[in-house]
Motif scaffolding. Structure first.
Motif, PDB file in Angstrom:
ATOM      1  N   UNK A   1     -30.857 -28.405   1.494  1.00  0.00           N
ATOM      2  CA  UNK A   1     -30.238 -27.602   2.554  1.00  0.00           C
ATOM      3  C   UNK A   1     -30.068 -28.415   3.836  1.00  0.00           C
ATOM      4  N   UNK A   2     -31.108 -29.175   4.227  1.00  0.00           N
ATOM      5  CA  UNK A   2     -31.030 -29.965   5.452  1.00  0.00           C
ATOM      6  C   UNK A   2     -29.954 -31.038   5.354  1.00  0.00           C
ATOM      7  N   UNK A   3     -29.909 -31.740   4.237  1.00  0.00           N
ATOM      8  CA  UNK A   3     -28.938 -32.823   4.108  1.00  0.00           C
ATOM      9  C   UNK A   3     -27.515 -32.289   4.044  1.00  0.00           C
ATOM     10  N   UNK A   4     -27.313 -31.184   3.355  1.00  0.00           N
ATOM     11  CA  UNK A   4     -25.966 -30.617   3.274  1.00  0.00           C
ATOM     12  C   UNK A   4     -25.486 -30.122   4.640  1.00  0.00           C
ATOM     13  N   UNK A   5     -26.395 -29.533   5.432  1.00  0.00           N
ATOM     14  CA  UNK A   5     -26.014 -29.069   6.764  1.00  0.00           C
ATOM     15  C   UNK A   5     -25.687 -30.249   7.688  1.00  0.00           C
ATOM     16  N   UNK A   6     -26.461 -31.310   7.606  1.00  0.00           N
ATOM     17  CA  UNK A   6     -26.175 -32.475   8.431  1.00  0.00           C
ATOM     18  C   UNK A   6     -24.838 -33.102   8.040  1.00  0.00           C
ATOM     19  N   UNK A   7     -24.572 -33.179   6.751  1.00  0.00           N
ATOM     20  CA  UNK A   7     -23.301 -33.751   6.296  1.00  0.00           C
ATOM     21  C   UNK A   7     -22.124 -32.895   6.755  1.00  0.00           C
ATOM     22  N   UNK A   8     -22.260 -31.572   6.657  1.00  0.00           N
ATOM     23  CA  UNK A   8     -21.178 -30.688   7.097  1.00  0.00           C
ATOM     24  C   UNK A   8     -20.965 -30.796   8.602  1.00  0.00           C
ATOM     25  N   UNK A   9     -22.052 -30.973   9.358  1.00  0.00           N
ATOM     26  CA  UNK A   9     -21.917 -31.144  10.810  1.00  0.00           C
ATOM     27  C   UNK A   9     -21.142 -32.416  11.130  1.00  0.00           C
ATOM     28  N   UNK A  10     -21.452 -33.487  10.412  1.00  0.00           N
ATOM     29  CA  UNK A  10     -20.726 -34.740  10.641  1.00  0.00           C
ATOM     30  C   UNK A  10     -19.246 -34.588  10.300  1.00  0.00           C
ATOM     31  N   UNK A  11     -18.949 -33.876   9.225  1.00  0.00           N
ATOM     32  CA  UNK A  11     -17.550 -33.666   8.866  1.00  0.00           C
ATOM     33  C   UNK A  11     -16.822 -32.836   9.909  1.00  0.00           C
ATOM     34  N   UNK A  12     -17.485 -31.810  10.435  1.00  0.00           N
ATOM     35  CA  UNK A  12     -16.860 -30.993  11.479  1.00  0.00           C
ATOM     36  C   UNK A  12     -16.623 -31.794  12.757  1.00  0.00           C
ATOM     37  N   UNK A  13     -17.572 -32.658  13.119  1.00  0.00           N
ATOM     38  CA  UNK A  13     -17.389 -33.475  14.320  1.00  0.00           C
ATOM     39  C   UNK A  13     -16.199 -34.423  14.167  1.00  0.00           C
ATOM     40  N   UNK A  14     -16.034 -34.973  12.976  1.00  0.00           N
ATOM     41  CA  UNK A  14     -14.865 -35.823  12.728  1.00  0.00           C
ATOM     42  C   UNK A  14     -13.579 -35.020  12.867  1.00  0.00           C
ATOM     43  N   UNK A  15     -13.588 -33.808  12.352  1.00  0.00           N
ATOM     44  CA  UNK A  15     -12.387 -32.972  12.435  1.00  0.00           C
ATOM     45  C   UNK A  15     -12.115 -32.542  13.869  1.00  0.00           C
ATOM     46  N   UNK A  16     -13.150 -32.100  14.596  1.00  0.00           N
ATOM     47  CA  UNK A  16     -12.957 -31.632  15.961  1.00  0.00           C
ATOM     48  C   UNK A  16     -12.533 -32.766  16.890  1.00  0.00           C
ATOM     49  N   UNK A  17     -13.004 -33.979  16.619  1.00  0.00           N
ATOM     50  CA  UNK A  17     -12.594 -35.112  17.449  1.00  0.00           C
ATOM     51  C   UNK A  17     -11.089 -35.354  17.347  1.00  0.00           C
ATOM     52  N   UNK A  18     -10.524 -35.071  16.188  1.00  0.00           N
ATOM     53  CA  UNK A  18      -9.084 -35.252  16.024  1.00  0.00           C
ATOM     54  C   UNK A  18      -8.289 -34.133  16.684  1.00  0.00           C
ATOM     55  N   UNK A  19      -8.930 -32.982  16.883  1.00  0.00           N
ATOM     56  CA  UNK A  19      -8.225 -31.860  17.493  1.00  0.00           C
ATOM     57  C   UNK A  19      -8.199 -31.933  19.012  1.00  0.00           C
ATOM     58  N   UNK A  20      -9.068 -32.759  19.629  1.00  0.00           N
ATOM     59  CA  UNK A  20      -9.084 -32.875  21.091  1.00  0.00           C
ATOM     60  C   UNK A  20      -7.869 -33.679  21.533  1.00  0.00           C
ATOM     61  N   UNK A  21      -7.052 -33.126  22.404  1.00  0.00           N
ATOM     62  CA  UNK A  21      -5.846 -33.858  22.836  1.00  0.00           C
ATOM     63  C   UNK A  21      -6.221 -35.100  23.637  1.00  0.00           C
ATOM     64  N   UNK A  22      -5.493 -36.152  23.404  1.00  0.00           N
ATOM     65  CA  UNK A  22      -5.725 -37.418  24.099  1.00  0.00           C
ATOM     66  C   UNK A  22      -4.908 -37.427  25.381  1.00  0.00           C
ATOM     67  N   UNK A  23      -5.593 -37.645  26.491  1.00  0.00           N
ATOM     68  CA  UNK A  23      -4.920 -37.682  27.772  1.00  0.00           C
ATOM     69  C   UNK A  23      -4.107 -38.954  27.909  1.00  0.00           C
ATOM     70  N   UNK A  24      -2.898 -38.882  28.439  1.00  0.00           N
ATOM     71  CA  UNK A  24      -2.105 -40.107  28.634  1.00  0.00           C
ATOM     72  C   UNK A  24      -2.745 -41.016  29.679  1.00  0.00           C
TER      73      UNK A  24
END
Length: 283
Positions: A255-278
């Motif tokens: 359970x702990x490892x799966x939650x940590x892995x899912x958190x890392x995947x979400x952070x990768x996804x959310x980082x791509x959703x943040x708009x990049x300032x010019x």
């Protein structure tokens, strides 16, 4: 929501009454599985509840690598997401493993969720005889009508002691009259090796019919296409995060490892959703 056995390695309560054939000496809670056709191994399953619009993981549940436990994990995640975030899905896209009659009935009747899931059905016949879909169900009279317009019913006479209408697996049996089928011209196409035809009907057949009807809609096609986003998450779980083997033992470790892995995947996804300032160009 889909699941995959993600790492080598049952929650504390068993999901199936069947005693495992093999037990791991290092981690007895892990389940021996060869679901993907390769070499069998001891594993846990990680189950994701995913927002298909953005491919963001909403909830995670660890379970044993058997279908019953995975279906139970799906129900746990749906209820937990509603309680914690007030999110109630309108539709659920998953593979055939979640298409058994009891689970479809739970989604439709108890949670009001459209099941965009292929109905789990073994009623197809290997011969060229009539398939089950050729028999029309009459709701008013509770019987099936065959292509030769003969009636298939559960009981044709009254018994001194009432017979059960539903077996232990939740199915009702509708049988044709042997006398009718002996004189029927369609018998070679219906039941060439049997004295009369028999049709099985689940007590949850209404939910199964709804799932079959939904499979013909455009929304279902969209759900099947969006499921590719989910498959990519499981591919990244092994190929990018390298989670092909657990470092911790037991259900809590999984359970702990799966939650940590899912958190890392979400952070990768959310980082791509943040708009990049010019970049700021000096005057």
């Amino acid at each position: 929501m889909i699941n995959r056995p993600a790492a080598h390695g049952n929650p504390d309560s068993p999901a199936s009454p069947v005693t495992p054939k093999y037990l791991s000496p290092a981690d007895p809670a892990a389940r021996w599985t060869g679901a993907h056709g390769g070499q069998a191994f001891f594993a846990y399953s990680t189950n994701y509840l995913i927002d298909l619009a953005n491919a963001v993981i909403v909830d995670v549940e660890a379970s044993t690598a058997i279908r019953q436990a995975e279906v139970t994990a799906q129900r746990t995640m749906i209820d937990r997401t509603q309680e914690r975030f007030g999110i109630w899905p309108q539709r659920l896209a998953a593979d055939t493993g979640y298409g058994d009659a009891a689970n479809l009935a739970w989604l439709v009747h108890e949670r009001g969720i459209e099941p965009h899931i292929p109905a789990f059905d073994h009623a197809s016949r290997r011969t060229d005889s009539f398939q089950r879909t050729a028999f029309r169900y009459d709701h008013r009279n509770d019987l099936y009508v065959c292509p030769g317009r003969k009636h298939l019913v559960q009981h044709r006479r009254d018994y001194a002691s009432p017979r059960p209408h539903v077996d232990k697996d939740g199915f009702m049996r509708y049988r044709a009259s042997q006398h009718d089928y002996q004189s029927c011209a369609l018998k070679p196409q219906c039941c060439p090796g049997q004295p009369a035809r028999k049709v099985m009907r689940s007590i949850h057949e209404g939910a199964r019919d709804l799932a079959r009807d939904l499979s013909q809609t455009d929304a279902y096609v969209t759900s099947r296409r969006e499921r590719k986003k989910v498959e990519m998450l499981f591919a990244h779980l092994k190929r990018i995060l390298k989670l092909d083997r657990l470092r911790l033992r037991g259900p809590n470790g999984a359970k702990d490892e799966f939650h940590l892995a899912a958190t890392a995947q979400n952070l990768r996804k959310l980082a791509k959703l943040i708009p990049i300032q010019p970049p700021i160009v000096p005057a």
